[in-house]
Design an enzyme around this catalytic site. Structure first.
Site, PDB file in Angstrom:
ATOM      1  N   SER A 189      -9.721  -5.968  -5.774  1.00  0.00           N
ATOM      2  CA  SER A 189      -8.768  -6.609  -4.903  1.00  0.00           C
ATOM      3  C   SER A 189      -9.733  -7.012  -3.318  1.00  0.00           C
ATOM      4  O   SER A 189      -9.341  -8.023  -2.788  1.00  0.00           O
ATOM      5  CB  SER A 189      -7.524  -6.480  -4.341  1.00  0.00           C
ATOM      6  OG  SER A 189      -7.922  -5.020  -3.724  1.00  0.00           O
ATOM      7  N   HIS A 217      -3.747  -6.838  -9.358  1.00  0.00           N
ATOM      8  CA  HIS A 217      -3.904  -8.150  -8.635  1.00  0.00           C
ATOM      9  C   HIS A 217      -3.962  -9.257  -9.358  1.00  0.00           C
ATOM     10  O   HIS A 217      -4.262 -10.461  -8.801  1.00  0.00           O
ATOM     11  CB  HIS A 217      -5.225  -8.137  -7.543  1.00  0.00           C
ATOM     12  CG  HIS A 217      -4.867  -7.012  -6.318  1.00  0.00           C
ATOM     13  ND1 HIS A 217      -4.405  -7.354  -5.285  1.00  0.00           N
ATOM     14  CD2 HIS A 217      -5.302  -5.806  -6.513  1.00  0.00           C
ATOM     15  CE1 HIS A 217      -4.148  -6.155  -4.562  1.00  0.00           C
ATOM     16  NE2 HIS A 217      -4.741  -5.205  -5.317  1.00  0.00           N
ATOM     17  N   LYS A 248       3.440  -7.278  -5.822  1.00  0.00           N
ATOM     18  CA  LYS A 248       2.516  -8.037  -5.161  1.00  0.00           C
ATOM     19  C   LYS A 248       2.855  -9.573  -5.552  1.00  0.00           C
ATOM     20  O   LYS A 248       3.923 -10.126  -5.146  1.00  0.00           O
ATOM     21  CB  LYS A 248       1.044  -7.914  -5.491  1.00  0.00           C
ATOM     22  CG  LYS A 248       0.752  -6.525  -4.819  1.00  0.00           C
ATOM     23  CD  LYS A 248      -0.666  -6.260  -4.898  1.00  0.00           C
ATOM     24  CE  LYS A 248      -1.227  -4.852  -4.754  1.00  0.00           C
ATOM     25  NZ  LYS A 248      -0.920  -4.189  -3.361  1.00  0.00           N
TER      26      LYS A 248
HETATM   27  C1  LIG Z   1      -5.856  -2.004  -7.615  1.00  0.00           C
HETATM   28  C2  LIG Z   1      -4.652  -1.526  -7.025  1.00  0.00           C
HETATM   29  N1  LIG Z   1      -4.048  -0.729  -7.846  1.00  0.00           N
HETATM   30  C3  LIG Z   1      -2.759  -0.071  -7.537  1.00  0.00           C
HETATM   31  C4  LIG Z   1      -2.367  -0.138  -6.261  1.00  0.00           C
HETATM   32  C5  LIG Z   1      -0.917  -0.017  -5.904  1.00  0.00           C
HETATM   33  O1  LIG Z   1      -0.006  -0.916  -5.873  1.00  0.00           O
HETATM   34  P1  LIG Z   1       1.503  -0.705  -5.316  1.00  0.00           P
HETATM   35  O2  LIG Z   1       1.333  -1.226  -4.100  1.00  0.00           O
HETATM   36  O3  LIG Z   1       2.403  -1.208  -6.343  1.00  0.00           O
HETATM   37  O4  LIG Z   1       1.496   1.032  -5.355  1.00  0.00           O
HETATM   38  C6  LIG Z   1      -3.003  -1.237  -5.624  1.00  0.00           C
HETATM   39  C7  LIG Z   1      -2.420  -1.656  -4.046  1.00  0.00           C
HETATM   40  O5  LIG Z   1      -2.789  -2.174  -3.211  1.00  0.00           O
HETATM   41  C8  LIG Z   1      -4.155  -1.837  -5.681  1.00  0.00           C
HETATM   42  O6  LIG Z   1      -4.882  -2.749  -5.015  1.00  0.00           O
END
Ligand SMILES: Cc1ncc(COP(=O)(O)O)c(C=O)c1O
Length: 409
Positions: A189, A217, A248
């Protein structure tokens, strides 16, 4: 120990490095996103446009999501009242997991408090299920995967980012009979680049490894039904465990894994991060299920198309100004600044002078020296708002370049 002094010096270190994080108090207004109101520390308010959110498609205010949540709230009340095992499994949780399993064409799905928890809990539990498991993890995997792999007590190997040849070398150096799992992301991301899903699945098949793909993402955003990049590329059936978020592009909250019924049953039964915590409020489960269902449709595809168009337009226009845009063809628009102080200064000026909110991205989210502004256009950003960002960045980039030249002279 002087505890206060220790805390002061820990905080001061962050100030000295220019990476002390300041939260901006914003008030989102339903139906008006990406417009919002910034409540300043002095009590005054300013209208702003949010340019760094991960509600990529504006689903956080979509009528289909809101009406499902209203209905569930009126029907069931606020919280779930328990862990999944002890009174916290409702029809809403069941429906959400069925919706997710259908999205990824897997036998089952399991919902967690967040995708962070889903990654951490699943990856830290897998070695209990497969004794001797070696996990091969991409060097740029998200902190939640790193934590899960680090805590699990099993063997781990880190392969260079997206480098399948390096991954192959590491695997070749290990016992061919050892159980193996390759953990990676479909979209990283911060740079907005794709993971090599097909190549990693090919290698995994060759060496008998399981695959674990974080599509956080990408869900909602790619593929004809919004299941992610693996769906778009026809690779979904080859991935053993898919992880993603409901917070998201789906615009709500929570995280999950989707996999075979047996895998889900085992994680459900062994992962402390799933077992020992209150389940999602039914209202959240209802909203997330409605969002997923909506994004499977042609209307969902129209949102995806518009989002991609806006991202392309913004990239093209910023590139046209000569700005260093990191462009790997995804929906994320990172502008490389390369210095935490300048990055914060740009972000502050955008907010103060132009009402454009884009949070600076610093270490440890990205490596030092690669600090950036990360713009996330959505289908609900209008052309006039894109114009405003381009004009503001043009003005401020020149100002900062002059400022840097003076500092280094
Ligand atoms: C690649 C990735 N995995 C997992 C997560 C965690 O997601 P969550 O916000 O649902 O905890 C994020 C959060 O930004 C992320 O960028």
């Amino acid at each position: 120990m002087d505890y206060d002094k220790a805390l002061d010096s820990a905080i001061q270190r962050l100030h000295d490095e220019g990476r002390y994080r300041t939260f901006i108090d914003i008030e989102r207004r339903k139906g008006q996103f990406p417009h919002a109101v910034w409540r300043k520390p002095d009590g005054t308010e300013k209208d702003i446009t949010v340019w760094c959110g991960n509600d990529y498609l504006g689903m956080g205010q979509h009528p289909a999501v809101l009406s499902a949540m209203h209905e569930a709230l009126d029907a069931t009340g606020a919280g779930s009242g328990g862990t999944r095992n002890i009174s916290g499994t409702t029809l809403y949780h069941r429906r959400l997991e069925a919706e997710i399993a259908d999205l990824h064409a897997k036998e089952a799905a399991l919902v967690f408090s967040s995708a962070y928890v889903a990654n951490d809990a699943t990856l830290s539990t897998l070695p209990k299920l497969f004794p001797g498991l070696i996990i091969y993890s991409d060097a740029l995997n998200h902190a939640s995967m790193i934590e899960g792999v680090r805590r699990n007590g099993g063997a781990k190997r880190i392969f260079r980012h997206n480098d399948v040849a390096h991954l192959r070398e590491l695997i070749a150096a290990d016992d061919p009979a050892a159980p193996k799992l390759i953990a990676f992301e479909s979209i990283y991301s911060m740079d907005g680049d794709f993971g090599p899903i097909r190549e990693i699945c090919d290698l995994a098949e060759e060496v008998g490894a399981l695959t674990y793909l974080d599509e956080v993402h990408a869900v909602g955003m790619y593929g004809p039904r919004g299941a992610g990049v693996a769906e778009r590329d026809g690779q979904m059936a080859r991935v053993d465990i898919i992880n993603a978020t409901l917070g998201k592009a789906f615009g709500v909250f929570g995280g999950y894994i989707a996999a075979s019924a047996k895998m889900v049953d085992a994680i459900r039964s062994y992962a402390p991060g799933f077992i020992f915590t209150t389940s999602l409020p039914p209202v959240v489960a209802a909203g997330a299920a409605a969002s997923i269902a909506f994004l499977k449709t042609a209307e969902g595809q129209a949102l995806r198309d518009k989002q991609q168009l806006h991202a392309q337009i913004l990239k093209m226009r910023l590139k046209g100004l000569g700005l260093p845009i990191i462009d790997h063809g995804t929906h994320i628009v990172p502008v490389h600044v390369g210095d935490p102080i300048h990055c914060k200064m740009l972000s502050d000026m955008l907010l103060d002078q132009f009402g454009i909110y884009v949070q600076p991205i610093n270490f440890p989210t990205v490596p030092r020296g690669t600090e950036r502004l990360r713009f996330t256009p959505s289908p609900v950003h209008e052309s006039s708002q894109i114009d405003a960002v381009v004009k503001a960045m043009d003005r401020l980039w020149q100002h900062c370049a002059l400022n840097r030249a003076e500092v280094s002279a």
